[in-house]
Design a protein around this motif. Sequence first.
Motif, PDB file in Angstrom:
ATOM      1  N   ARG A 122      -1.845 -10.311   3.317  1.00 42.41           N
ATOM      2  CA  ARG A 122      -2.602  -9.561   4.317  1.00 42.41           C
ATOM      3  C   ARG A 122      -1.624  -8.688   5.089  1.00 42.41           C
ATOM      4  O   ARG A 122      -0.600  -9.162   5.574  1.00 42.41           O
ATOM      5  N   VAL A 123      -1.947  -7.423   5.188  1.00 44.25           N
ATOM      6  CA  VAL A 123      -1.045  -6.491   5.880  1.00 44.25           C
ATOM      7  C   VAL A 123      -1.452  -6.386   7.349  1.00 44.25           C
ATOM      8  O   VAL A 123      -2.604  -6.673   7.716  1.00 44.25           O
ATOM      9  N   PRO A 124      -0.534  -5.981   8.218  1.00 47.10           N
ATOM     10  CA  PRO A 124      -0.878  -5.817   9.637  1.00 47.10           C
ATOM     11  C   PRO A 124      -1.922  -4.717   9.841  1.00 47.10           C
ATOM     12  O   PRO A 124      -2.080  -3.832   8.994  1.00 47.10           O
ATOM     13  N   ARG A 126       6.362  -5.717  -9.096  1.00 48.90           N
ATOM     14  CA  ARG A 126       6.881  -6.960  -9.670  1.00 48.90           C
ATOM     15  C   ARG A 126       5.770  -7.809 -10.276  1.00 48.90           C
ATOM     16  O   ARG A 126       5.928  -8.385 -11.351  1.00 48.90           O
ATOM     17  N   ARG A 127       4.615  -7.878  -9.595  1.00 48.77           N
ATOM     18  CA  ARG A 127       3.541  -8.782 -10.050  1.00 48.77           C
ATOM     19  C   ARG A 127       2.445  -8.074 -10.841  1.00 48.77           C
ATOM     20  O   ARG A 127       1.661  -8.738 -11.541  1.00 48.77           O
ATOM     21  N   ARG A 128       2.344  -6.755 -10.691  1.00 52.56           N
ATOM     22  CA  ARG A 128       1.385  -5.930 -11.434  1.00 52.56           C
ATOM     23  C   ARG A 128      -0.069  -6.076 -10.981  1.00 52.56           C
ATOM     24  O   ARG A 128      -0.869  -5.167 -11.186  1.00 52.56           O
ATOM     25  N   VAL A 129      -0.411  -7.192 -10.387  1.00 51.30           N
ATOM     26  CA  VAL A 129      -1.752  -7.360  -9.809  1.00 51.30           C
ATOM     27  C   VAL A 129      -1.577  -7.931  -8.401  1.00 51.30           C
ATOM     28  O   VAL A 129      -0.959  -8.984  -8.233  1.00 51.30           O
ATOM     29  N   LEU A 130      -2.152  -7.234  -7.404  1.00 49.78           N
ATOM     30  CA  LEU A 130      -1.974  -7.628  -6.006  1.00 49.78           C
ATOM     31  C   LEU A 130      -3.316  -7.603  -5.291  1.00 49.78           C
ATOM     32  O   LEU A 130      -4.095  -6.656  -5.445  1.00 49.78           O
ATOM     33  N   GLN A 131      -3.591  -8.642  -4.493  1.00 53.31           N
ATOM     34  CA  GLN A 131      -4.830  -8.677  -3.710  1.00 53.31           C
ATOM     35  C   GLN A 131      -4.498  -8.592  -2.219  1.00 53.31           C
ATOM     36  O   GLN A 131      -3.668  -9.344  -1.706  1.00 53.31           O
ATOM     37  N   LEU A 132      -5.171  -7.671  -1.533  1.00 54.66           N
ATOM     38  CA  LEU A 132      -5.060  -7.544  -0.082  1.00 54.66           C
ATOM     39  C   LEU A 132      -6.329  -8.123   0.539  1.00 54.66           C
ATOM     40  O   LEU A 132      -7.436  -7.684   0.216  1.00 54.66           O
ATOM     41  N   THR A 133      -6.170  -9.123   1.415  1.00 50.94           N
ATOM     42  CA  THR A 133      -7.326  -9.823   1.976  1.00 50.94           C
ATOM     43  C   THR A 133      -7.661  -9.320   3.383  1.00 50.94           C
ATOM     44  O   THR A 133      -6.846  -8.666   4.034  1.00 50.94           O
ATOM     45  N   LYS A 134      -8.866  -9.679   3.815  1.00 48.15           N
ATOM     46  CA  LYS A 134      -9.384  -9.255   5.131  1.00 48.15           C
ATOM     47  C   LYS A 134      -9.050  -7.791   5.395  1.00 48.15           C
ATOM     48  O   LYS A 134      -8.491  -7.419   6.427  1.00 48.15           O
ATOM     49  N   SER A 164       4.388 -13.410   7.233  1.00 47.00           N
ATOM     50  CA  SER A 164       5.390 -12.677   6.462  1.00 47.00           C
ATOM     51  C   SER A 164       4.849 -12.409   5.082  1.00 47.00           C
ATOM     52  O   SER A 164       4.106 -13.194   4.520  1.00 47.00           O
ATOM     53  N   THR A 165       5.179 -11.238   4.526  1.00 48.18           N
ATOM     54  CA  THR A 165       4.697 -10.901   3.188  1.00 48.18           C
ATOM     55  C   THR A 165       5.366 -11.743   2.117  1.00 48.18           C
ATOM     56  O   THR A 165       5.009 -11.658   0.956  1.00 48.18           O
ATOM     57  N   ASP A 166       6.366 -12.575   2.497  1.00 48.29           N
ATOM     58  CA  ASP A 166       6.991 -13.447   1.503  1.00 48.29           C
ATOM     59  C   ASP A 166       6.111 -14.634   1.163  1.00 48.29           C
ATOM     60  O   ASP A 166       6.304 -15.291   0.149  1.00 48.29           O
ATOM     61  N   THR A 175      -3.676 -14.013  12.914  1.00 45.43           N
ATOM     62  CA  THR A 175      -3.174 -14.299  14.253  1.00 45.43           C
ATOM     63  C   THR A 175      -4.282 -14.110  15.266  1.00 45.43           C
ATOM     64  O   THR A 175      -5.240 -13.386  15.028  1.00 45.43           O
ATOM     65  N   THR A 176      -4.119 -14.733  16.424  1.00 44.69           N
ATOM     66  CA  THR A 176      -5.146 -14.664  17.468  1.00 44.69           C
ATOM     67  C   THR A 176      -5.388 -13.236  17.905  1.00 44.69           C
ATOM     68  O   THR A 176      -6.515 -12.846  18.204  1.00 44.69           O
ATOM     69  N   GLU A 177      -4.349 -12.404  17.908  1.00 43.46           N
ATOM     70  CA  GLU A 177      -4.485 -11.049  18.410  1.00 43.46           C
ATOM     71  C   GLU A 177      -5.433 -10.205  17.554  1.00 43.46           C
ATOM     72  O   GLU A 177      -5.937  -9.185  17.990  1.00 43.46           O
TER      73      GLU A 177
END
Length: 571
Positions: free
Chosen positions: A207-209, A227-235, A550-552, A559-561
């Motif tokens: 999840r990105v900021p 590196r992974r070729r398939v990536l999912q971004l959530t929310k 962290s993206t790692d 987060t609450t914010e």
Amino acid sequence: MAVAKKAWRCYGGLQFLNSLASSILCRKWRRRQPVVVPWTVVCGLMLFAVGLISLFTGHVASDLEWYSQRLVKHTWYYKLDKGNRAPIDIWRSKFSNFYFACSERGSHFAPAVREHLSNGYLLIATSGGLNQQRTGITDAVVVARILNATLVVPELDHHSYWKDESDFSDIFDVDWFIPYIAKDVPIVKRVPEKFMRSMEKPPYTMRVPRKSEPEYYLEQVLPILLRRRVLQLTKFDYRLASDLDEDLQKLRCRVNYHALRFTKPLRNLGQRLVMRMRKMAKRFIAIHLRFEPDMLAFSGCYYGGGDKERYELGEIRKRWETLPELSADEERSRGKCPLTPHEVGLLLRALGFENNTYIYVASGEIYGGEETLAPLRELFPNFYTKEMLAGEELKPFLPFSSQMAAIDCIVCDESDVFVTNNNGNMAKILAGRRRYAGHKRTIRPNAKRLSALFTARDKMDWSTFARKVKSCQRGFMGEPEEMRPGRGEFHEYPSSCICQKRSKFSIVNNNKGYRNFDKFLNVSEPESRDEYLSDEEQSENRLPKQKNGSTDNRTVSITTEEIDHDDFLSD
């Protein structure tokens, strides 16, 4: 000839004509006997002067009207007399004809790469209600372009407060969406099965900021995708910055206003409701009324219902453990409280809409029910909702909140005037869409200033109240001049996609321009109006940065914010 030169030096330019006409010349060369000039000569000279004026100024005549509207607001008398300006047309902006939609691709905007040449597959999981998810889908296409990725048709949110099980293809016309987007971004319905079988690990999830810049995606997300070729971004909602370069903003507009059209059943029913409203009245207002119990509880506002209201909304508010304690009075003074149905009615009557105006109300469950709606019905007896207009036709859509919201969106978008009592996602999306479609009148309450007026309305007569309301609403009526680059969210103020005409004879933009504006806007609409109608009606018509993640990590926790009004004010 010498006499003429002397007269030109003495009087200058056009006064020479006057000197001849009146037989008055300079003392140096005036004779005792007056010079008599035949009227035929005078008339000939006047016609000659008019011809010269037309010759040298005719090329700018077509622009005079446009420039006069641009210059009038900068004149000293306009600035000094702001309180006494002429009333605006409450149904339509008189300046809208000077603007047109311009979201076409620039000549340097490269076409989409082929799927096998992209950097990998991008999976998107959206979040929230219909319009919050719409912003996520729009931004997902832009992010795929930034990453040079193949976009997989986004997944809709089935787990939010609304618990709607609708898939993308239940709400949006996927067979229209894919070929439209394919011109800018490679897109598929799903990751090819052969490719999935060849993967050693499942798709990486992150999840990105919120409101991340393109640089963040290139520096933090792209290496993982490669590196992974398939990536999912959530929310995925509001995860891309509002301010982007012009080409990407125009891509946002092409997605939001053209590629994302509703399914045919939703379009048909929505247009039938519009036609039923138009059959009763030539013009009508659509009001988006967010006054549901959960909405009021989340806002932290108080509406005068005593201990009963405080207890009921307080119990609902406990669902969100991380919500801060709020002062109802402070929230109202800051303009954060949705207007009541009664206040919306007072606002519209004060602006000049008459008692016989037809209104369409788009809303969910109203807190207080009919008792809360009664004052609005009294102010506007011609009161209609989708439930009243559609009847049995609405049954297939009743279990799906997003599909019900889509029907309301269609009617609100087609209305002559759109009014909202809140600043949620549907209000913003429709405001931007209506600006793009020709600055159709869109009224957004200036809640911060109006709150004090509503509190004190019993202490002033109606004419004073109405005058003050009109003053408060200057700049909140959907006029073109409210569009300033950098103001608000791009989805509400799509300034990069709205261009000014150089004159009323030319609507060509710096690139290609759209000469047939109506055809451009209706590109996503069905061709025949009859397909919207039932058999009976057809017969009638023949008559911030992430802090704790962290993206790692495989999955980044929320987060609450991130729990704010944008999360909740989805529809």
